[in-house]
Design an enzyme around this catalytic site. Structure first.
Site, PDB file in Angstrom:
ATOM      1  N   ASN A   6       0.873  -1.175   0.000  1.00 23.49           N
ATOM      2  CA  ASN A   6       0.000   0.000   0.000  1.00 23.49           C
ATOM      3  C   ASN A   6       0.907   1.221   0.000  1.00 23.49           C
ATOM      4  O   ASN A   6       1.480   1.571   1.029  1.00 23.49           O
ATOM      5  CB  ASN A   6      -0.894  -0.023   1.250  1.00 23.49           C
ATOM      6  CG  ASN A   6      -1.744   1.237   1.362  1.00 23.49           C
ATOM      7  OD1 ASN A   6      -1.775   2.058   0.447  1.00 23.49           O
ATOM      8  ND2 ASN A   6      -2.442   1.381   2.480  1.00 23.49           N
ATOM      9  N   LYS A   8       0.138   4.229  -0.311  1.00 28.73           N
ATOM     10  CA  LYS A   8      -0.492   5.433   0.266  1.00 28.73           C
ATOM     11  C   LYS A   8      -0.220   6.640  -0.649  1.00 28.73           C
ATOM     12  O   LYS A   8      -0.150   6.469  -1.860  1.00 28.73           O
ATOM     13  CB  LYS A   8      -0.021   5.644   1.713  1.00 28.73           C
ATOM     14  CG  LYS A   8      -0.246   4.366   2.563  1.00 28.73           C
ATOM     15  CD  LYS A   8      -0.041   4.560   4.034  1.00 28.73           C
ATOM     16  CE  LYS A   8      -0.269   3.229   4.755  1.00 28.73           C
ATOM     17  NZ  LYS A   8      -0.128   3.348   6.202  1.00 28.73           N
ATOM     18  N   HIS A  96      -9.557   1.236   4.930  1.00 26.68           N
ATOM     19  CA  HIS A  96      -8.281   1.446   5.628  1.00 26.68           C
ATOM     20  C   HIS A  96      -8.500   2.406   6.807  1.00 26.68           C
ATOM     21  O   HIS A  96      -9.305   3.338   6.707  1.00 26.68           O
ATOM     22  CB  HIS A  96      -7.236   2.009   4.663  1.00 26.68           C
ATOM     23  CG  HIS A  96      -5.855   1.963   5.235  1.00 26.68           C
ATOM     24  ND1 HIS A  96      -5.401   2.898   6.138  1.00 26.68           N
ATOM     25  CD2 HIS A  96      -4.845   1.077   5.061  1.00 26.68           C
ATOM     26  CE1 HIS A  96      -4.158   2.579   6.486  1.00 26.68           C
ATOM     27  NE2 HIS A  96      -3.797   1.482   5.855  1.00 26.68           N
ATOM     28  N   GLU A  98      -6.871   4.818   7.812  1.00 20.66           N
ATOM     29  CA  GLU A  98      -6.646   6.227   7.480  1.00 20.66           C
ATOM     30  C   GLU A  98      -7.887   6.836   6.830  1.00 20.66           C
ATOM     31  O   GLU A  98      -8.186   8.014   7.023  1.00 20.66           O
ATOM     32  CB  GLU A  98      -5.393   6.366   6.601  1.00 20.66           C
ATOM     33  CG  GLU A  98      -4.134   6.117   7.443  1.00 20.66           C
ATOM     34  CD  GLU A  98      -2.961   5.527   6.691  1.00 20.66           C
ATOM     35  OE1 GLU A  98      -2.961   5.531   5.451  1.00 20.66           O
ATOM     36  OE2 GLU A  98      -2.021   5.054   7.361  1.00 20.66           O
ATOM     37  N   GLU A 168      -5.114  -4.739  10.656  1.00 17.50           N
ATOM     38  CA  GLU A 168      -4.117  -3.679  10.813  1.00 17.50           C
ATOM     39  C   GLU A 168      -4.397  -2.914  12.097  1.00 17.50           C
ATOM     40  O   GLU A 168      -5.200  -1.958  12.095  1.00 17.50           O
ATOM     41  CB  GLU A 168      -4.183  -2.710   9.630  1.00 17.50           C
ATOM     42  CG  GLU A 168      -3.916  -3.350   8.286  1.00 17.50           C
ATOM     43  CD  GLU A 168      -3.385  -2.341   7.288  1.00 17.50           C
ATOM     44  OE1 GLU A 168      -2.277  -2.557   6.793  1.00 17.50           O
ATOM     45  OE2 GLU A 168      -4.043  -1.324   7.042  1.00 17.50           O
ATOM     46  N   GLY A 174       2.642   2.606  10.758  1.00 17.02           N
ATOM     47  CA  GLY A 174       3.560   3.735  10.622  1.00 17.02           C
ATOM     48  C   GLY A 174       4.317   4.079  11.883  1.00 17.02           C
ATOM     49  O   GLY A 174       4.966   5.124  11.957  1.00 17.02           O
ATOM     50  N   SER A 214       3.627  -1.897  10.294  1.00 19.71           N
ATOM     51  CA  SER A 214       5.080  -1.969  10.523  1.00 19.71           C
ATOM     52  C   SER A 214       5.655  -3.355  10.242  1.00 19.71           C
ATOM     53  O   SER A 214       6.570  -3.799  10.931  1.00 19.71           O
ATOM     54  CB  SER A 214       5.422  -1.512  11.952  1.00 19.71           C
ATOM     55  OG  SER A 214       5.026  -0.165  12.134  1.00 19.71           O
TER      56      SER A 214
END
Ligand code: 13P
Length: 254
Positions: A6, A8, A96, A98, A168, A174, A214
């Protein structure tokens, strides 16, 4: 096994094209046997054409980072499922964290996107995962179960390869701090049992459950070695061909 990158909101188009070429070349050069490992990259929408061309002739599949729930119409800036299939996408990431966090995407919206992706033969990579607060308060499992219920309510899954679920944990994305292999395995077992309740044991056993947050070359082997971890959804380590290919190589040994 499925290893999906991904990207992003990273890279411009020339850099994305080069990254895709380097991933394909790195897999080609590797001595590992990728016959049991699918590899995909999910670049920004603007890159799909160029990255698709760069991957032409390789085994790397193309995915998008989102898909709109409606067929077409007055939805400025949005991208439909048929646009994605027409440009060669196999996968679309849906829900996701985010998107949930920055765009208030609800479980109902995630569900509508999953339905729309399925209707067009796109494989949704449905993301679920708890925040640190949820984990600290002991609510991680119930949060993930309710996200699955929201995302998959009424969704028909005729074959195991029509659905991918990515666990996730938000606190691992991150941050450089991945879930431990045990934490990942425990939640993947929860996801698997939830899917078994919806679609039956046999189908659930075959749905790819990805871990994301991560995942790096140094921790991939242990995470991918867990019985219910069938791959990874890789963020920052997918932005360098070397580290992404190294993770895919670990998947061949898992
Ligand atoms: P990182 O690998 O950068 O933690 O990102 C994970 C992720 O969000 C993939 O979708």
């Amino acid at each position: 096994m499925l290893i999906a990158g991904n990207w992003k909101m990273n890279t411009d188009v020339p850099a994305g094209r080069a990254l895709a070429r380097n991933v394909a070349a790195g897999l080609d050069r590797s001595d590992a046997d990728f016959s049991e490992v699918d590899v995909a990259v999910c670049p920004p929408f603007t890159h799909l054409q160029a990255v698709g061309e760069a991957l032409d002739g390789s085994s790397v599949a193309l995915g998008a980072q989102d898909v709109h729930a409606e067929e077409e119409g007055a939805y400025t800036s949005d991208i439909s499922a048929s646009m994605l299939t027409s440009i060669g996408c196999t996968y679309a990431i849906v829900g996701h964290s985010e998107r949930r966090q920055y765009y208030d995407e609800s479980d109902a919206e995630v569900n509508a996107k999953v339905v729309q992706a399925r209707a067009h033969g796109l494989v949704p990579i449905v993301c679920v995962g708890e925040t640190l607060e949820h984990r600290r308060s002991g609510d991680a499992e119930s949060v993930v179960r309710s996200q699955l219920e929201g995302a998959l309510d009424g969704v028909d899954v005729p074959r195991a390869d029509a659905l991918v679920v990515a666990y996730e944990p938000v606190w691992a994305i991150g941050t450089g701090e991945s879930a431990t292999p045990t934490q990942a395995q425990d939640m993947h077992a929860v996801v698997r049992s939830d899917l078994a309740g919806r679609y039956g044991e046999d189908l659930a056993a075959e749905v790819a459950l990805l871990y994301g947050g991560s995942m790096k070359p140094h921790n991939a082997a242990e995470l991918l070695g867990q019985p219910d971890v069938d791959g990874g959804l890789i963020g920052s380590a997918s932005l360098k061909a070397e580290s992404f290919v190294a993770i895919a190589e670990h998947a061949t040994e898992a």
